[in-house]
Motif scaffolding. Structure first.
Motif, PDB file in Angstrom:
ATOM      1  N   SER A   1      -2.806   6.891  11.482  1.00 47.78           N
ATOM      2  CA  SER A   1      -2.628   7.923  10.725  1.00 47.78           C
ATOM      3  C   SER A   1      -1.052   8.651  11.066  1.00 47.78           C
ATOM      4  CB  SER A   1      -3.563   9.175  10.649  1.00 47.78           C
ATOM      5  OG  SER A   1      -4.690   8.757  10.460  1.00 47.78           O
TER       6      SER A   1
ATOM      7  N   ASP B   1      -5.123   6.693   3.430  1.00 47.52           N
ATOM      8  CA  ASP B   1      -5.600   6.707   4.947  1.00 47.52           C
ATOM      9  C   ASP B   1      -7.085   6.960   4.846  1.00 47.52           C
ATOM     10  OD1 ASP B   1      -5.901   7.130   7.608  1.00 47.52           O
ATOM     11  OD2 ASP B   1      -4.519   8.838   7.845  1.00 47.52           O
ATOM     12  N   GLU B   2      -7.667   5.936   4.983  1.00 49.09           N
ATOM     13  CA  GLU B   2      -9.194   5.772   4.972  1.00 49.09           C
ATOM     14  C   GLU B   2      -9.959   6.332   3.677  1.00 49.09           C
ATOM     15  OE1 GLU B   2     -11.636   6.379   8.598  1.00 49.09           O
ATOM     16  OE2 GLU B   2      -9.742   6.659   9.612  1.00 49.09           O
TER      17      GLU B   2
HETATM   18 MG   LIG Z   1      -6.556   8.515  11.486  1.00 48.24          MG
END
Ligand SMILES: [Mg+2]
Ligand SMILES: Nc1ncnc2c1ncn2[C@@H]1O[C@H](COP(=O)(O)OP(=O)(O)OP(=O)(O)O)[C@@H](O)[C@H]1O
Length: 279
Positions: free
Chosen positions: A62, A177-178
């Motif tokens: 991240s 991000d995910e």
């Molecule tokens: Mg992360």
């Protein structure tokens, strides 16, 4: 005499040099509390690549993505997006969008108002904005839900709204991000397949973060493996398999071979972090 248009003089795609969309140049990050989140990272991502960052929790995925987005300053080194510092991106024809893990929608506002937000913030005239919102909702198959409130939608549909909001500014670079981490397996597969189609149709460059080896193999043209404590890039893998990829790809020996290589690498990356932690 026929005029030769400049684009007809361009080399065929297979001979054209690849343009770097993102260049991470010895960028590192130490947070103000002293946590060394990333050792210097060097990474070049060509226009049109689908690159996935994979690695154990805390390896700086991240952090790296936020630095590419310009949401976080590197402690040292530089990051360029289409050859420019990300802070100067407003002067360049290219745009980037960030899609977070949770949909982060305004619960009191309709789907279309949520998707229109970046255009409203950018001062795009209402009529043009509305047309782009509907186009973006159509891309994720939600045009019939424009007037619905987020709570009337399933988790997967809310994530689609979030992706539509990411696409409404017509970005060239999508940072995710995910994005599907909180969804059930079936919904996740469906959104993965839809994302691949969008990527191809819109010729996007994507940097994607996931914890799922299978998702990484299915989606990516390249996987960047990272390790933790301190965060760093340890290995890279080209997933040299043709697109379009369908669910059938996931039951091929090639898929299993890529998944095994990534799994072994992830185990190495994770065990190294465990050793560091017990020192
Ligand atoms: Mg992360
Ligand atoms: N704002 C912050 N201040 C201090 N340390 C931070 C901050 N954000 C992240 N960290 C630390 O930096 C390291 C990298 O964090 P980061 O969130 O980038 O990892 P990640 O790979 O995204 O992890 P995950 O898979 O759990 O999302 C971790 O040790 C984390 O605790």
């Amino acid at each position: 005499m026929n005029r030769i248009e400049p684009h007809t003089l361009a080399p065929p795609p297979e001979l054209a040099p690849s343009v770097p969309a993102v260049e991470v140049l010895s960028a590192e990050k130490t947070y103000t509390n002293g946590t060394q989140a990333l050792l210097p990272v060097d990474l070049s991502i060509a226009e049109g690549e689908f690159v996935t960052l994979l690695g154990p929790s805390g390896c700086g995925k991240s952090t790296l993505l936020k630095m590419v987005a310009g949401m976080l300053e590197p402690s040292d080194g530089r990051l360029l997006v289409w050859r420019k510092p990300v802070a100067q991106l407003h002067d360049c024809p290219h745009k980037l969008s960030f899609v977070f893990q949770s949909p982060t929608l305004m619960p009191w506002a309709s789907v279309q108002t949520n998707v229109r937000l970046p255009l409203d913030l950018g001062g795009v005239p209402r009529k043009e904005a509305d047309a782009r919102v509907m186009e973006s909702l159509a891309l994720v198959g939600l045009e019939k839900f424009a007037d619905a409130l987020p709570r009337a939608l399933s988790g997967g549909m809310q994530m689609r709204v979030s992706i539509a909001r990411g696409l409404v500014t017509q970005p060239d670079l999508l940072l995710m991000d995910e994005p599907f981490g909180a969804l059930d397996e079936i919904t996740r597969h469906k959104l993965d397949a839809d994302l691949l189609e969008l990527w191809r149709k819109k010729k996007l460059t994507v940097i994607f973060v996931t914890h799922s080896i299978h998702e990484a193999v299915f989606l990516s043209s390249r996987v960047v493996m990272m390790a933790a404590r301190p965060g760093r890039v340890v290995e890279q893998f080209h997933i040299d398999e043709p697109y379009p990829r369908s669910a059938d790809f996931m039951v091929t020996p090639e898929f299993a071979r890529h998944a095994k290589r990534l799994q072994d690498s992830l185990l190495r990356a994770s065990s190294h972090a465990d050793e560091e932690a017990t020192r």
